[in-house]
Design a protein around this motif. Structure first.
Motif, PDB file in Angstrom:
ATOM      1  N   ALA A 165       3.741  -3.313   7.542  1.00  0.00           N
ATOM      2  CA  ALA A 165       4.823  -2.440   8.002  1.00  0.00           C
ATOM      3  C   ALA A 165       5.566  -3.064   9.181  1.00  0.00           C
ATOM      4  CB  ALA A 165       4.261  -1.074   8.380  1.00  0.00           C
ATOM      5  N   SER A 166       4.848  -3.747  10.056  1.00  0.00           N
ATOM      6  CA  SER A 166       5.492  -4.422  11.191  1.00  0.00           C
ATOM      7  C   SER A 166       6.406  -5.539  10.719  1.00  0.00           C
ATOM      8  CB  SER A 166       4.431  -4.981  12.137  1.00  0.00           C
ATOM      9  OG  SER A 166       3.656  -3.952  12.675  1.00  0.00           O
ATOM     10  N   VAL A 167       5.931  -6.333   9.763  1.00  0.00           N
ATOM     11  CA  VAL A 167       6.761  -7.416   9.230  1.00  0.00           C
ATOM     12  C   VAL A 167       7.970  -6.831   8.509  1.00  0.00           C
ATOM     13  CG1 VAL A 167       6.817  -9.360   7.607  1.00  0.00           C
ATOM     14  CG2 VAL A 167       4.831  -9.022   9.067  1.00  0.00           C
ATOM     15  N   LEU A 168       7.756  -5.754   7.765  1.00  0.00           N
ATOM     16  CA  LEU A 168       8.853  -5.097   7.052  1.00  0.00           C
ATOM     17  C   LEU A 168       9.891  -4.560   8.025  1.00  0.00           C
ATOM     18  CD1 LEU A 168       9.942  -4.075   4.314  1.00  0.00           C
ATOM     19  CD2 LEU A 168       8.580  -2.026   4.653  1.00  0.00           C
TER      20      LEU A 168
ATOM     21  N   PRO B 205       0.813  -1.211   0.000  1.00  0.00           N
ATOM     22  CA  PRO B 205       0.000   0.000   0.000  1.00  0.00           C
ATOM     23  C   PRO B 205       0.851   1.267   0.000  1.00  0.00           C
ATOM     24  CG  PRO B 205      -0.639  -1.479   1.786  1.00  0.00           C
ATOM     25  CD  PRO B 205       0.601  -2.029   1.180  1.00  0.00           C
ATOM     26  N   ALA B 206       0.275   2.352  -0.503  1.00  0.00           N
ATOM     27  CA  ALA B 206       0.993   3.627  -0.587  1.00  0.00           C
ATOM     28  C   ALA B 206       1.459   4.108   0.784  1.00  0.00           C
ATOM     29  CB  ALA B 206       0.105   4.682  -1.232  1.00  0.00           C
ATOM     30  N   GLU B 207       0.734   3.750   1.843  1.00  0.00           N
ATOM     31  CA  GLU B 207       1.117   4.174   3.197  1.00  0.00           C
ATOM     32  C   GLU B 207       2.403   3.515   3.665  1.00  0.00           C
ATOM     33  OE1 GLU B 207      -3.180   4.357   2.487  1.00  0.00           O
ATOM     34  OE2 GLU B 207      -1.864   2.614   2.596  1.00  0.00           O
ATOM     35  N   VAL B 208       2.741   2.363   3.114  1.00  0.00           N
ATOM     36  CA  VAL B 208       3.923   1.618   3.551  1.00  0.00           C
ATOM     37  C   VAL B 208       5.130   1.923   2.657  1.00  0.00           C
ATOM     38  CG1 VAL B 208       4.795  -0.701   4.115  1.00  0.00           C
ATOM     39  CG2 VAL B 208       2.392  -0.168   4.458  1.00  0.00           C
ATOM     40  N   VAL B 209       4.907   2.493   1.485  1.00  0.00           N
ATOM     41  CA  VAL B 209       6.011   2.808   0.566  1.00  0.00           C
ATOM     42  C   VAL B 209       7.071   3.684   1.230  1.00  0.00           C
ATOM     43  CG1 VAL B 209       6.602   4.001  -1.577  1.00  0.00           C
ATOM     44  CG2 VAL B 209       4.681   2.424  -1.531  1.00  0.00           C
ATOM     45  N   PRO B 210       6.700   4.765   1.961  1.00  0.00           N
ATOM     46  CA  PRO B 210       7.755   5.557   2.610  1.00  0.00           C
ATOM     47  C   PRO B 210       8.611   4.749   3.577  1.00  0.00           C
ATOM     48  CG  PRO B 210       5.708   6.778   2.606  1.00  0.00           C
ATOM     49  CD  PRO B 210       5.389   5.394   2.114  1.00  0.00           C
ATOM     50  N   MET B 211       7.994   3.817   4.268  1.00  0.00           N
ATOM     51  CA  MET B 211       8.775   2.995   5.189  1.00  0.00           C
ATOM     52  C   MET B 211       9.745   2.099   4.437  1.00  0.00           C
ATOM     53  SD  MET B 211       7.519   0.651   8.249  1.00  0.00           S
ATOM     54  CE  MET B 211       8.658  -0.456   9.020  1.00  0.00           C
ATOM     55  N   ALA B 212       9.313   1.542   3.304  1.00  0.00           N
ATOM     56  CA  ALA B 212      10.197   0.698   2.509  1.00  0.00           C
ATOM     57  C   ALA B 212      11.383   1.494   1.988  1.00  0.00           C
ATOM     58  CB  ALA B 212       9.413   0.086   1.346  1.00  0.00           C
TER      59      ALA B 212
ATOM     60  N   THR C 155      -2.699   6.473  12.273  1.00  0.00           N
ATOM     61  CA  THR C 155      -3.599   6.990  11.247  1.00  0.00           C
ATOM     62  C   THR C 155      -4.975   6.337  11.377  1.00  0.00           C
ATOM     63  OG1 THR C 155      -1.765   7.344   9.733  1.00  0.00           O
ATOM     64  CG2 THR C 155      -3.957   7.238   8.756  1.00  0.00           C
ATOM     65  N   PRO C 156      -6.021   7.160  11.499  1.00  0.00           N
ATOM     66  CA  PRO C 156      -7.370   6.575  11.545  1.00  0.00           C
ATOM     67  C   PRO C 156      -7.663   5.801  10.255  1.00  0.00           C
ATOM     68  CG  PRO C 156      -7.410   8.881  12.203  1.00  0.00           C
ATOM     69  CD  PRO C 156      -6.034   8.601  11.673  1.00  0.00           C
ATOM     70  N   GLY C 157      -8.240   4.653  10.414  1.00  0.00           N
ATOM     71  CA  GLY C 157      -8.530   3.808   9.257  1.00  0.00           C
ATOM     72  C   GLY C 157      -7.425   2.814   8.963  1.00  0.00           C
ATOM     73  N   LEU C 158      -6.263   3.012   9.543  1.00  0.00           N
ATOM     74  CA  LEU C 158      -5.178   2.039   9.364  1.00  0.00           C
ATOM     75  C   LEU C 158      -4.968   1.313  10.691  1.00  0.00           C
ATOM     76  CD1 LEU C 158      -2.597   4.001   7.174  1.00  0.00           C
ATOM     77  CD2 LEU C 158      -4.197   2.244   6.463  1.00  0.00           C
ATOM     78  N   GLY C 159      -4.029   1.759  11.489  1.00  0.00           N
ATOM     79  CA  GLY C 159      -3.780   1.151  12.791  1.00  0.00           C
ATOM     80  C   GLY C 159      -2.972  -0.119  12.694  1.00  0.00           C
ATOM     81  N   PRO C 160      -2.616  -0.677  13.849  1.00  0.00           N
ATOM     82  CA  PRO C 160      -1.752  -1.864  13.876  1.00  0.00           C
ATOM     83  C   PRO C 160      -2.426  -3.136  13.369  1.00  0.00           C
ATOM     84  CG  PRO C 160      -2.389  -1.235  16.100  1.00  0.00           C
ATOM     85  CD  PRO C 160      -2.888  -0.173  15.186  1.00  0.00           C
ATOM     86  N   ASP C 161      -3.751  -3.179  13.374  1.00  0.00           N
ATOM     87  CA  ASP C 161      -4.452  -4.385  12.931  1.00  0.00           C
ATOM     88  C   ASP C 161      -4.850  -4.338  11.463  1.00  0.00           C
ATOM     89  OD1 ASP C 161      -4.259  -5.620  15.396  1.00  0.00           O
ATOM     90  OD2 ASP C 161      -6.101  -4.696  16.131  1.00  0.00           O
TER      91      ASP C 161
ATOM     92  N   GLY D 113      15.368   4.622  13.039  1.00  0.00           N
ATOM     93  CA  GLY D 113      14.517   5.546  13.777  1.00  0.00           C
ATOM     94  C   GLY D 113      13.470   6.191  12.883  1.00  0.00           C
ATOM     95  N   GLY D 114      13.875   6.570  11.671  1.00  0.00           N
ATOM     96  CA  GLY D 114      12.931   7.147  10.723  1.00  0.00           C
ATOM     97  C   GLY D 114      11.853   6.156  10.338  1.00  0.00           C
ATOM     98  N   ALA D 115      12.262   4.909  10.110  1.00  0.00           N
ATOM     99  CA  ALA D 115      11.292   3.867   9.761  1.00  0.00           C
ATOM    100  C   ALA D 115      10.347   3.592  10.923  1.00  0.00           C
ATOM    101  CB  ALA D 115      12.020   2.588   9.353  1.00  0.00           C
ATOM    102  N   LEU D 116      10.874   3.629  12.134  1.00  0.00           N
ATOM    103  CA  LEU D 116      10.025   3.424  13.307  1.00  0.00           C
ATOM    104  C   LEU D 116       9.022   4.566  13.452  1.00  0.00           C
ATOM    105  CD1 LEU D 116       9.722   1.292  15.466  1.00  0.00           C
ATOM    106  CD2 LEU D 116      11.289   2.585  16.895  1.00  0.00           C
ATOM    107  N   GLY D 117       9.445   5.781  13.118  1.00  0.00           N
ATOM    108  CA  GLY D 117       8.520   6.920  13.135  1.00  0.00           C
ATOM    109  C   GLY D 117       7.405   6.755  12.121  1.00  0.00           C
ATOM    110  N   ILE D 118       7.742   6.263  10.933  1.00  0.00           N
ATOM    111  CA  ILE D 118       6.724   6.016   9.908  1.00  0.00           C
ATOM    112  C   ILE D 118       5.785   4.907  10.361  1.00  0.00           C
ATOM    113  CG2 ILE D 118       6.355   5.225   7.538  1.00  0.00           C
ATOM    114  CD1 ILE D 118       9.006   6.654   6.839  1.00  0.00           C
ATOM    115  N   LEU D 119       6.346   3.871  10.976  1.00  0.00           N
ATOM    116  CA  LEU D 119       5.515   2.788  11.504  1.00  0.00           C
ATOM    117  C   LEU D 119       4.532   3.331  12.535  1.00  0.00           C
ATOM    118  CD1 LEU D 119       4.917  -0.282  11.675  1.00  0.00           C
ATOM    119  CD2 LEU D 119       6.681  -0.400  13.451  1.00  0.00           C
ATOM    120  N   GLY D 120       5.012   4.207  13.418  1.00  0.00           N
ATOM    121  CA  GLY D 120       4.136   4.820  14.412  1.00  0.00           C
ATOM    122  C   GLY D 120       3.036   5.653  13.779  1.00  0.00           C
TER     123      GLY D 120
END
Length: 181
Positions: A128-131, A88-95, A115-121, A103-110
């Motif tokens: 993003a967690s697996v990445l 998804p486009a939301e995970v592209v910056p983390m990749a 983000t409403p509508g996304l979240g950890p589940d 630290g930057g990737a952890l910030g993006i993960l956070g």
């Protein structure tokens, strides 16, 4: 005693054994343990001073890239293509950031989690967690280890690290699609 308790006690004893065993072994071999420890600490501090410019450069570049909005723009640009592949486009910056800065990737993960509508589940949160756990901060590692050792020709290590990151990204997408589809 359960197996879990056995493991917990065993790991505590293993740590204590290492902390006592290594200096004891050195002392038995006739090494001046305290002097060797202090000398190693001095060398470690000198290495840290040598690698600080590399770390500052990486962190400044990532910060500028994100602050300028280039990260979000790049995500929006290639997001429609990567979404079809399961990224998804939301995970592209983390990749993109993960090979540069943990630290930057952890910030993006956070931010994905918050983000409403996304979240950890959500699929994006889980991917993003697996990445985060499947890739390495290649440029950071190279700057620390090669900069600390004075190695200036590390192009093969860079290629291998980026190939490993690409493999981790593909594996993360495959695993996330298989598990949470």
């Amino acid at each position: 005693m359960t197996f879990r308790e056995f493991l917990e006690h065993g790991s505590n004893w293993a740590l204590a054994g290492i902390l006592v065993g290594i200096p004891l072994h050195g002392w038995i071999k006739g090494v001046k343990v305290y002097e060797a420890f202090v000398e190693g600490a001095k060398e470690g501090f000198q290495v840290a001073v040598r690698i600080i410019p590399y770390l500052v450069a990486i962190l400044a570049a990532v910060g500028a890239f994100r602050a300028a909005g280039a990260m979000d723009a790049l995500g929006r640009l290639i997001g429609p293509v990567t979404a079809r592949l399961g990224l998804p486009a939301e995970v592209v910056p983390m990749a993109i950031v993960r090979p540069l800065s943990g630290g930057g990737a952890l910030g993006i993960l956070g931010s994905i989690f918050a983000t409403p509508g996304l979240g950890p589940d959500s699929y994006a949160g889980r991917l993003a967690s697996v990445l985060q756990g499947s890739t390495e901060t290649t440029f950071y590692v190279l700057s620390v280890y090669c900069g600390g050792a004075g190695i200036v020709r590390y192009r093969h290590a860079l290629a291998a690290g980026l190939c490993a990151d690409a493999t981790g990204l593909v594996a993360s997408v495959v695993i996330a699609r298989l598990l949470w589809g």
